[in-house]
Design a protein around this motif. Sequence first.
Motif, PDB file in Angstrom:
ATOM      1  N   GLY A  18       0.831  -1.193   0.000  1.00 33.66           N
ATOM      2  CA  GLY A  18       0.000   0.000   0.000  1.00 33.66           C
ATOM      3  C   GLY A  18       0.860   1.235   0.000  1.00 33.66           C
ATOM      4  N   ASP A  19       0.281   2.383   0.343  1.00 29.51           N
ATOM      5  CA  ASP A  19       1.002   3.651   0.305  1.00 29.51           C
ATOM      6  C   ASP A  19       2.223   3.676   1.223  1.00 29.51           C
ATOM      7  N   ASN A  20       2.050   3.253   2.475  1.00 30.27           N
ATOM      8  CA  ASN A  20       3.158   3.301   3.426  1.00 30.27           C
ATOM      9  C   ASN A  20       4.317   2.432   2.971  1.00 30.27           C
ATOM     10  N   CYS A  21       4.001   1.238   2.517  1.00 31.23           N
ATOM     11  CA  CYS A  21       5.027   0.311   2.043  1.00 31.23           C
ATOM     12  C   CYS A  21       5.736   0.863   0.815  1.00 31.23           C
ATOM     13  N   ALA A  22       4.973   1.471  -0.093  1.00 30.07           N
ATOM     14  CA  ALA A  22       5.562   2.023  -1.310  1.00 30.07           C
ATOM     15  C   ALA A  22       6.508   3.170  -0.996  1.00 30.07           C
ATOM     16  N   THR A  23       6.135   4.006  -0.039  1.00 30.46           N
ATOM     17  CA  THR A  23       6.987   5.130   0.348  1.00 30.46           C
ATOM     18  C   THR A  23       8.299   4.645   0.954  1.00 30.46           C
ATOM     19  N   ILE A  24       8.203   3.654   1.831  1.00 33.88           N
ATOM     20  CA  ILE A  24       9.402   3.069   2.436  1.00 33.88           C
ATOM     21  C   ILE A  24      10.258   2.396   1.372  1.00 33.88           C
ATOM     22  N   LEU A  25       9.605   1.717   0.450  1.00 39.88           N
ATOM     23  CA  LEU A  25      10.305   1.026  -0.629  1.00 39.88           C
ATOM     24  C   LEU A  25      11.090   2.013  -1.487  1.00 39.88           C
ATOM     25  N   ALA A  26      10.480   3.144  -1.793  1.00 37.22           N
ATOM     26  CA  ALA A  26      11.146   4.155  -2.615  1.00 37.22           C
ATOM     27  C   ALA A  26      12.416   4.665  -1.943  1.00 37.22           C
ATOM     28  N   VAL A  27      12.356   4.885  -0.644  1.00 36.51           N
ATOM     29  CA  VAL A  27      13.527   5.349   0.107  1.00 36.51           C
ATOM     30  C   VAL A  27      14.615   4.276   0.120  1.00 36.51           C
ATOM     31  N   SER A  28      14.195   3.020   0.316  1.00 32.45           N
ATOM     32  CA  SER A  28      15.148   1.911   0.392  1.00 32.45           C
ATOM     33  C   SER A  28      15.872   1.671  -0.924  1.00 32.45           C
ATOM     34  N   LEU A  29      15.183   1.914  -2.041  1.00 26.35           N
ATOM     35  CA  LEU A  29      15.766   1.623  -3.347  1.00 26.35           C
ATOM     36  C   LEU A  29      16.549   2.794  -3.943  1.00 26.35           C
ATOM     37  N   ALA A  30      16.478   3.941  -3.315  1.00 25.37           N
ATOM     38  CA  ALA A  30      17.046   5.155  -3.899  1.00 25.37           C
ATOM     39  C   ALA A  30      18.555   5.097  -4.110  1.00 25.37           C
ATOM     40  N   SER A  31      19.244   4.201  -3.427  1.00 23.12           N
ATOM     41  CA  SER A  31      20.697   4.123  -3.566  1.00 23.12           C
ATOM     42  C   SER A  31      21.160   2.826  -4.232  1.00 23.12           C
ATOM     43  N   HIS A  32      20.225   2.100  -4.848  1.00 21.38           N
ATOM     44  CA  HIS A  32      20.561   0.822  -5.490  1.00 21.38           C
ATOM     45  C   HIS A  32      21.023   1.040  -6.928  1.00 21.38           C
ATOM     46  N   ARG A  33      22.303   1.147  -7.124  1.00 19.90           N
ATOM     47  CA  ARG A  33      22.860   1.409  -8.444  1.00 19.90           C
ATOM     48  C   ARG A  33      22.663   0.248  -9.418  1.00 19.90           C
ATOM     49  N   HIS A  34      22.520  -0.961  -8.888  1.00 20.88           N
ATOM     50  CA  HIS A  34      22.421  -2.126  -9.754  1.00 20.88           C
ATOM     51  C   HIS A  34      20.979  -2.456 -10.142  1.00 20.88           C
ATOM     52  N   LEU A  35      19.995  -1.774  -9.552  1.00 23.95           N
ATOM     53  CA  LEU A  35      18.594  -2.071  -9.844  1.00 23.95           C
ATOM     54  C   LEU A  35      18.246  -1.652 -11.271  1.00 23.95           C
ATOM     55  N   LYS A  36      17.864  -2.636 -12.090  1.00 22.90           N
ATOM     56  CA  LYS A  36      17.532  -2.375 -13.487  1.00 22.90           C
ATOM     57  C   LYS A  36      16.041  -2.505 -13.782  1.00 22.90           C
ATOM     58  N   ALA A  37      15.335  -3.329 -12.982  1.00 24.71           N
ATOM     59  CA  ALA A  37      13.926  -3.592 -13.275  1.00 24.71           C
ATOM     60  C   ALA A  37      13.100  -3.571 -11.993  1.00 24.71           C
ATOM     61  N   LEU A  38      11.964  -2.880 -12.042  1.00 29.06           N
ATOM     62  CA  LEU A  38      11.049  -2.799 -10.908  1.00 29.06           C
ATOM     63  C   LEU A  38       9.641  -3.095 -11.390  1.00 29.06           C
ATOM     64  N   GLU A  39       8.998  -4.089 -10.779  1.00 28.39           N
ATOM     65  CA  GLU A  39       7.624  -4.457 -11.132  1.00 28.39           C
ATOM     66  C   GLU A  39       6.754  -4.398  -9.884  1.00 28.39           C
ATOM     67  N   LEU A  40       5.755  -3.533  -9.912  1.00 29.30           N
ATOM     68  CA  LEU A  40       4.764  -3.413  -8.834  1.00 29.30           C
ATOM     69  C   LEU A  40       3.398  -3.563  -9.490  1.00 29.30           C
ATOM     70  N   ASN A  41       2.889  -4.773  -9.499  1.00 29.13           N
ATOM     71  CA  ASN A  41       1.695  -5.082 -10.269  1.00 29.13           C
ATOM     72  C   ASN A  41       0.519  -5.475  -9.395  1.00 29.13           C
ATOM     73  N   MET A  42      -0.655  -4.899  -9.711  1.00 28.94           N
ATOM     74  CA  MET A  42      -1.910  -5.226  -9.034  1.00 28.94           C
ATOM     75  C   MET A  42      -1.802  -5.066  -7.513  1.00 28.94           C
ATOM     76  N   THR A  43      -1.238  -3.949  -7.109  1.00 30.09           N
ATOM     77  CA  THR A  43      -1.084  -3.642  -5.690  1.00 30.09           C
ATOM     78  C   THR A  43      -2.227  -2.755  -5.203  1.00 30.09           C
ATOM     79  N   GLU A  44      -2.112  -2.281  -3.949  1.00 35.40           N
ATOM     80  CA  GLU A  44      -3.084  -1.345  -3.384  1.00 35.40           C
ATOM     81  C   GLU A  44      -2.459   0.037  -3.201  1.00 35.40           C
ATOM     82  N   ILE A  45      -1.438   0.329  -3.983  1.00 31.57           N
ATOM     83  CA  ILE A  45      -0.758   1.622  -3.874  1.00 31.57           C
ATOM     84  C   ILE A  45      -1.676   2.739  -4.368  1.00 31.57           C
ATOM     85  N   GLY A  46      -1.761   3.814  -3.583  1.00 30.08           N
ATOM     86  CA  GLY A  46      -2.545   4.984  -3.955  1.00 30.08           C
ATOM     87  C   GLY A  46      -1.648   6.106  -4.434  1.00 30.08           C
ATOM     88  N   GLU A  47      -2.182   7.306  -4.577  1.00 27.31           N
ATOM     89  CA  GLU A  47      -1.411   8.420  -5.141  1.00 27.31           C
ATOM     90  C   GLU A  47      -0.171   8.750  -4.330  1.00 27.31           C
TER      91      GLU A  47
END
Length: 202
Positions: A18-47
């Motif tokens: 959901g929103d809280n998890c997505a916000t935390i996830l964004a912060v956690s991934l912000a320094s991942h230089r090797h991350l090439k692909a991100l898939e967040l499908n059919m979640t409950e994420i809001g604006e």
Amino acid sequence: LQKCRLLSKLVIHGDAVGDNCATILAVSLASHRHLKALELNMTEIGETGWFGISTLLMSTCVNIESLSFMGGWRGKQQISTDVLSSMANNFAHSKKLKKLNLSGNLHINLPGWKSLFEYLGDSECTLQNLDIDDTDMNNERLHLLCELGLAKNSSLTDLCISRNNNISIGGLRGFNAVFQSCHSVLKSICIGPIDDEIALLF
């Protein structure tokens, strides 16, 4: 995630996010230089959550090349017009994105699509694969896609617009300008279902 520095792909499906998890996830991934692909499908994420995810593309440390934000049945994960407009602006800053999947998102209005199509028409656009399958695309939106984006784009090779039943032969004629454009490198278009009239167009 912060300890997994070699993470190259993260796939999350389902309504546990959901929103809280997505916000935390964004912060956690912000320094991942090797991350090439991100898939967040059919979640409950809001604006709120999507705006957080969108800021990832602004990070100079992130090198994401593939994004999948598939919408789902029963209204799950419907990216809004404002969110897509924000994302489109951030796509332009990333200059690394090659693949984008927005299929199944039915709540995006014309201003949101226009922002994405204008990004496609930008000379610095790097997108090669776009999937907008089952997004309530219609003739007006398809003409804008062709006019603002595809006719000016020199990177996109693959496009999926299938399962958009409001597209008729009139909308598909917008591709004439794309095929005649000296900029276009479009090689593959996935459409359907089609009727006999549309089949004759090809």
